[in-house]
Design an enzyme around this catalytic site. Sequence first.
Site, PDB file in Angstrom:
ATOM      1  N   ILE A 137     -48.562 -55.105  90.162  1.00 21.44           N
ATOM      2  CA  ILE A 137     -47.264 -55.760  90.139  1.00 21.44           C
ATOM      3  C   ILE A 137     -47.285 -56.966  91.061  1.00 21.44           C
ATOM      4  O   ILE A 137     -46.697 -58.009  90.760  1.00 21.44           O
ATOM      5  CB  ILE A 137     -46.140 -54.781  90.545  1.00 21.44           C
ATOM      6  CG1 ILE A 137     -46.049 -53.667  89.503  1.00 21.44           C
ATOM      7  CG2 ILE A 137     -44.817 -55.504  90.667  1.00 21.44           C
ATOM      8  CD1 ILE A 137     -44.984 -52.638  89.791  1.00 21.44           C
ATOM      9  N   GLY A 138     -47.986 -56.864  92.163  1.00 21.93           N
ATOM     10  CA  GLY A 138     -48.024 -57.942  93.136  1.00 21.93           C
ATOM     11  C   GLY A 138     -48.489 -59.270  92.575  1.00 21.93           C
ATOM     12  O   GLY A 138     -47.888 -60.313  92.830  1.00 21.93           O
ATOM     13  N   ASP A 160     -51.505 -56.540 102.109  1.00 20.85           N
ATOM     14  CA  ASP A 160     -52.173 -55.532 101.269  1.00 20.85           C
ATOM     15  C   ASP A 160     -53.419 -55.070 101.988  1.00 20.85           C
ATOM     16  O   ASP A 160     -54.197 -55.869 102.470  1.00 20.85           O
ATOM     17  CB  ASP A 160     -52.534 -56.131  99.901  1.00 20.85           C
ATOM     18  CG  ASP A 160     -52.995 -55.048  98.944  1.00 20.85           C
ATOM     19  OD1 ASP A 160     -53.873 -54.247  99.298  1.00 20.85           O
ATOM     20  OD2 ASP A 160     -52.470 -54.988  97.817  1.00 20.85           O
ATOM     21  N   ARG A 170     -55.590 -56.374  84.944  1.00 21.47           N
ATOM     22  CA  ARG A 170     -54.187 -56.749  85.069  1.00 21.47           C
ATOM     23  C   ARG A 170     -53.891 -57.582  86.299  1.00 21.47           C
ATOM     24  O   ARG A 170     -52.940 -58.330  86.327  1.00 21.47           O
ATOM     25  CB  ARG A 170     -53.312 -55.489  85.066  1.00 21.47           C
ATOM     26  CG  ARG A 170     -53.595 -54.554  86.222  1.00 21.47           C
ATOM     27  CD  ARG A 170     -53.257 -53.102  85.901  1.00 21.47           C
ATOM     28  NE  ARG A 170     -53.503 -52.242  87.049  1.00 21.47           N
ATOM     29  CZ  ARG A 170     -54.703 -51.826  87.421  1.00 21.47           C
ATOM     30  NH1 ARG A 170     -55.770 -52.171  86.748  1.00 21.47           N
ATOM     31  NH2 ARG A 170     -54.849 -51.059  88.486  1.00 21.47           N
ATOM     32  N   CYS A 224     -56.447 -19.475  96.598  1.00 24.42           N
ATOM     33  CA  CYS A 224     -57.120 -18.460  95.779  1.00 24.42           C
ATOM     34  C   CYS A 224     -57.286 -18.898  94.335  1.00 24.42           C
ATOM     35  O   CYS A 224     -58.220 -18.484  93.649  1.00 24.42           O
ATOM     36  CB  CYS A 224     -56.401 -17.117  95.853  1.00 24.42           C
ATOM     37  SG  CYS A 224     -54.676 -17.215  95.414  1.00 24.42           S
ATOM     38  N   CYS A 226     -31.086 -38.729 103.330  1.00 23.66           N
ATOM     39  CA  CYS A 226     -32.253 -39.554 103.603  1.00 23.66           C
ATOM     40  C   CYS A 226     -32.214 -40.018 105.043  1.00 23.66           C
ATOM     41  O   CYS A 226     -31.256 -40.661 105.471  1.00 23.66           O
ATOM     42  CB  CYS A 226     -32.287 -40.751 102.660  1.00 23.66           C
ATOM     43  SG  CYS A 226     -33.581 -41.920 103.067  1.00 23.66           S
TER      44      CYS A 226
END
Lengths: 324, 570
Positions: B23-24, B43, B54, B95, B359
């Site tokens: 997206i950046g 980043d 992309r 387990c 929150c």
Amino acid sequence: MDGEELTEQETALYDRQIRVWGVDAQRRLSKSRILVSGMKGSVVEFCKNIVLAGIGSLTLMDNRLVTEDALSANFLIPPDDNMYSGHSLAELCRDSLRDFNPMVHVSVEKGDLLSFDEDFYDKFDAVVVSCSSFTTKKTINEKCRRRPKRIAFYTVDCRDACGEIFVDLQKYDHKQKKPDDTIECQLQYPSLEEAVTAPWRSLPKKVTKLYYAMRVIERFEESEGRNPGEVSVSDLPSVLKMRNELCKAQLLNESHIPDGLLERLLLAGTSEYPPVCAIIGGILGQEVIKAISGKGDPLKNFFFFDAIDGKGIIEDISTPATGC
Amino acid sequence: MASEQQRHAIKNAEVLMVGAGGIGCELLKTLALSGFGNIHIIDMDTIEVSNLNRQFLFRKSHVGQSKAKVTVHVKSKTECYECQPKPTPKTYPVCTITSTPSKFVHCIVWAKDLLFAKLFGDKNLENDLYVRSNDASSSSENVEDVFERREGDDLEKYGRRIYDHVFGHNIEAALAKEETWKNGNKPKPIYSRDVLPDNLVQQNGNLNKNSTVDDPLSLSAMTSLGLRNPQDVWSLVENTKIFLESLKLFLGKREKEIGSLIFDKDDQLAVEFVTAAANIRATSFGIPMHSLFEAKGIAGNIVHAVATTNAIIAGLIVIEATKVLQNNVQKYRMTYCLEHPSRKMLLMPVEPFEPNKSCFVCSEAPLSLEVNTFRTKLRDFVEKIVKAKLGMNLPLIMIGSALLYEVGDDLEEDMVRNYEANLEKVLAELPSPVTSGTRLAVEDLQQELSCDISIKHREEFDEEKEPDGMLLSGWTQAPQVEKDNENGHGESTSVVSDLMPLESKDNGEIEIIPSGTKRKHTQISSESSSTSCGTHSNGGEPKLEVIDDEDEVVILDNWNAENSKKKKVL
């Protein structure tokens, strides 16, 4: 690409998207050939997307030179006028696009789109037309429809903060996933002419106003012999008059095509809003990828976006006779 | 489009982009084109080949170099990034992994976190590969010795011994515990001599393909064995060969790394080993095997991604950013990009939710911490709770007006010594004692983050489940809503779940559940204005109509309205 399998290079590069649509779809993409005419902002975004996706070849057509408007919405043009002067938009875009994915064959076709014979289009699996008059779009669409092998046809237009995409896949068979099982279905797409001449009173009540507004502007440009976008706010009175005439003839209430919307579209002229170009180019990219790969449900047959309300809407516009 | 004033605001806005990935890249391009003049990028990642489909600002030549990701929120008016519970990586009971796997992902976790770690990772770390049984079991070999190479052990012999132990003897030992298998699904032990009689494995010719290679990361058992297609599902024989061959290559060609290797999805040999090991274990337990491609996705927690969606999202982000700059609060929207249209929409704007009251970033609700105040030191509290869980970097801790701890450049020496001393004290013995009922105020001035923590003393903590000896609750707990699948709206509003699957998976896919029981932002602020035009229902009966007029906003169908007043048409 040699042979049937994707190369190791392709597998590594396309890993993340292969995980979305699978290897078969990627293979089909790698063989596909796309023609694009009219290098406007949204089209440039579209080209970037399909080149990154790894199509086989991309042919660009646009003989125009760089303008201010182009610079503000086309990120493929180098900002330095020493670099761009003398080159057509298509040539500049080609050079940048090649950089994004050296495995895609990107080329430029000069000449006038309308001058080519029908069989010119046989070279392509999909054709995208933009920055063209309605007559041109219609003509290309009809030529494509007459070819023996199905050619996917799209038009795209962005004005102000609005965008419109038209899709014509003719007869399209695909598997539609329902909760319980998968059914084969065939979609029947109207041609551009059929879609656009659908009587307004036969359309569903809630068809987006943008559809009608674009038709009015389109009609206005045709009747005045203007190039697409070659309009301004001074045309508003004439455009409103045309709207009123059309609405009367089509028995549609004028409130479906607000003055304000028409004014916005006129004011914009040929300028585009970059975020909308990204959105429209993204949606169009997804559509072409779907049609070529055969994966996913293609939209039928118009897509509209307006940044003012943020809705991305699909409208199914067809004359009653051809509708399905 | 934009007025002079708007253009000016955009040009001078300071933008921080955290993340320059999928997206950046799209966002940076769109921001720049839209006239944003000041963009700061953070980043911490480096560029990989798989990014290039992309992240178009990067080229092949950039691979290995560093790159930057963003959330935008208007504090206290709309939700922040923390308000919605974020999907945490799925964890499995021990387990299930060590004894009773039932899905392929369990086998992957076993192969990656247990076997791979045991063989190639830090030997000092605890490893559950062998869950010790109390009774003296069948194998006479001391378990630890199996993994030690002996004198005269060639790699082939060593490999087979490991193989036989984890897939053969270990399984037989597990079978001996009858109660585990009451409900059937008994695993079958597998021995290398049965799958691959000894002498067939000599493929020296092919080994040369790897011997001239300098780069350890390009070593590949697949290449040695001529298995070229990562999408193929190998047979048990092939998996066994890959297992033995990759083990040989690690020990023979990458000895230096043994003892400190961590699984990396981009380490081809590691992926091959884990795939083979997981597949053999899967066969043992009657679980279908998977291809390397699929196994890699699971082991590497790979998120599938394409350029088009990123481009659309970036465009939507810039549109929202422009609204924020214009202080156009009423027009803020959350927009969903759908794979299948909902009510004719592929892009569906929704009014943003108000901040989640629980929150800890957004609101004032205190958190609560259960802790043994007589045994836990302040240092543990600071490291494990304040820094690790709450994400504070420069914390300040107070009881009432008394400072228990703070960090800073401008502190006087005796204060620093005081705080250092406090760190070593148990909570109950601090100068201002922290005991049950105490309320601590914790702040990070650097991030403008503050919250209160109520302390509750507890004597015992489960070593396995609560290894920190502390339990923090009351954070990021948004009310959960069942996904409404009646008319497909639940599915269509979750951004990720409808991606075209390659096969039906339940390998811990990420789901985003809209917490629809929260009230919408504008419902709160417009409560006082009761005039409205357009349709609205009488209060009391939650009636959910989609308002389709031009300026109305979509209300999600699976939202149970406490307040059913409709938004006023603007």
